[in-house]
Design a protein around this motif. Structure first.
Motif, PDB file in Angstrom:
ATOM      1  N   LEU A   1       0.838  -1.206   0.000  1.00  0.00           N
ATOM      2  CA  LEU A   1       0.000   0.000   0.000  1.00  0.00           C
ATOM      3  C   LEU A   1       0.871   1.253   0.000  1.00  0.00           C
ATOM      4  O   LEU A   1       0.585   2.221  -0.726  1.00  0.00           O
ATOM      5  N   GLU A   2       1.928   1.248   0.802  1.00  0.00           N
ATOM      6  CA  GLU A   2       2.797   2.418   0.874  1.00  0.00           C
ATOM      7  C   GLU A   2       3.514   2.658  -0.458  1.00  0.00           C
ATOM      8  O   GLU A   2       3.670   3.803  -0.898  1.00  0.00           O
ATOM      9  N   SER A   3       3.931   1.586  -1.105  1.00  0.00           N
ATOM     10  CA  SER A   3       4.569   1.727  -2.415  1.00  0.00           C
ATOM     11  C   SER A   3       3.594   2.277  -3.449  1.00  0.00           C
ATOM     12  O   SER A   3       3.934   3.193  -4.222  1.00  0.00           O
ATOM     13  N   TYR A   4       2.385   1.726  -3.480  1.00  0.00           N
ATOM     14  CA  TYR A   4       1.364   2.252  -4.392  1.00  0.00           C
ATOM     15  C   TYR A   4       1.132   3.746  -4.136  1.00  0.00           C
ATOM     16  O   TYR A   4       0.925   4.523  -5.074  1.00  0.00           O
ATOM     17  N   SER A   5       1.137   4.129  -2.872  1.00  0.00           N
ATOM     18  CA  SER A   5       0.859   5.526  -2.516  1.00  0.00           C
ATOM     19  C   SER A   5       1.923   6.462  -3.070  1.00  0.00           C
ATOM     20  O   SER A   5       1.619   7.536  -3.602  1.00  0.00           O
ATOM     21  N   ARG A   6       3.191   6.075  -2.944  1.00  0.00           N
ATOM     22  CA  ARG A   6       4.264   6.928  -3.462  1.00  0.00           C
ATOM     23  C   ARG A   6       4.200   7.027  -4.984  1.00  0.00           C
ATOM     24  O   ARG A   6       4.420   8.111  -5.560  1.00  0.00           O
ATOM     25  N   ALA A   7       3.918   5.898  -5.639  1.00  0.00           N
ATOM     26  CA  ALA A   7       3.798   5.932  -7.099  1.00  0.00           C
ATOM     27  C   ALA A   7       2.636   6.818  -7.524  1.00  0.00           C
ATOM     28  O   ALA A   7       2.748   7.599  -8.487  1.00  0.00           O
ATOM     29  N   ALA A   8       1.518   6.708  -6.825  1.00  0.00           N
ATOM     30  CA  ALA A   8       0.356   7.542  -7.153  1.00  0.00           C
ATOM     31  C   ALA A   8       0.661   9.016  -6.936  1.00  0.00           C
ATOM     32  O   ALA A   8       0.248   9.872  -7.731  1.00  0.00           O
TER      33      ALA A   8
END
Length: 276
Positions: free
Chosen positions: A193-200
């Protein structure tokens, strides 16, 4: 007085029938945000569960309306990808386009890499935990990372299609995301989730959308036993266990105009439980 600039905005808050999600929904509504409350009732029995998990969202909706706010609720399983567009459709039909998305819902279950004898010796002398399986992995990732990714994608698609220039996404993680012994699939899914958040955050910033993560410390939502609460209180720099409202206020800040220059960040809301 600081004006967060949220009056008249529309939000979806997932997992908001109790605990942190309910506090977030009420805190946003208090700032004039119309809130669609997503929830899924789960059996009260089971490891880490209590009566609030089996409750609907009527009490939260009523509390918001009694205080003069606007709220609707929708029960749906985020493990089903078809749930994602239905949440946005329901919010738009009730209030208009969604401008704030708070991904708070989570699937939690314990699992471990250790065989049972090693568990007794190393970590869990009073009991045993189930092993990591394909099923335990998939149940955690379906809700905690895949659904979050799909919800952010749906939010972005609709936001860009209507030419909007203001949007907020706040994702709720856990302090154990770097590695969570005894809850290995849950922790790993939150790390995703944290990785997706940074990419978003990197991709959506040019469209006026900020994306940030809140990582709660120990928050009393019914799962912390009295003896553990006392130990946390003794060790915590601020001298108490966290409350859902403590996290909700951080979410409201990240949604506010005051946080307009923050994106791609993780804030640990733990009363000093972890210091960076």
């Amino acid at each position: 007085m600081i004006d967060p600039g949220l009056e008249g905005k529309v939000a979806i808050v997932t997992g908001a029938n109790h605990g942190i999600g309910a506090a977030v929904a009420q805190a946003l509504a208090a700032q004039g945000v119309a809130v669609l409350i997503h929830y899924l009732r789960l059996p009260a029995e089971g490891i880490g569960r209590h009566a609030a998990h089996a409750a609907g969202a009527d009490a939260v909706v009523q509390a918001i309306r009694t205080a003069g706010g606007r709220a609707e609720a929708l029960e749906a399983d985020l493990a089903d990808p078809a749930t994602v567009p239905s949440l946005f459709d329901r919010a738009e039909a009730a209030f208009g386009p969604v401008e704030i998305l708070v991904n708070n819902a989570a699937h939690w279950e314990p699992d471990t890499f250790l065989p049972e004898p090693a568990q007794r010796e190393q970590l869990w002398p009073s009991g045993s935990l189930p092993p990591v399986t394909a099923e335990s992995h998939d149940r955690s990732f379906a809700v905690n990372s895949r659904a979050v990714a799909l919800l952010m994608a749906e939010f972005a698609h609709r936001h860009i299609a209507r030419g909007a220039r203001w949007g907020r996404i706040v994702n709720v993680s856990t302090g154990g995301s770097p590695g969570f012994p005894g809850e290995v699939s849950y922790g790993a899914s939150k790390h995703a989730l944290e990785s997706y958040s940074r990419a978003a955050a990197a991709e959506l910033g040019r469209h006026g959308i900020t994306v940030n993560v809140v990582s709660p410390g120990p928050i009393q939502t019914g799962w912390i036993a009295p003896e553990l609460e006392e130990r946390i209180r003794e060790e915590a720099p601020l001298g108490r266990v966290g409350r859902p409202e403590d996290v909700a206020d951080v979410v409201v800040f990240l949604a506010s105009e005051q946080a307009r220059w923050l994106t791609g960040q993780l804030l640990h809301a733990g009363g000093g439980h972890r210091m960076w």
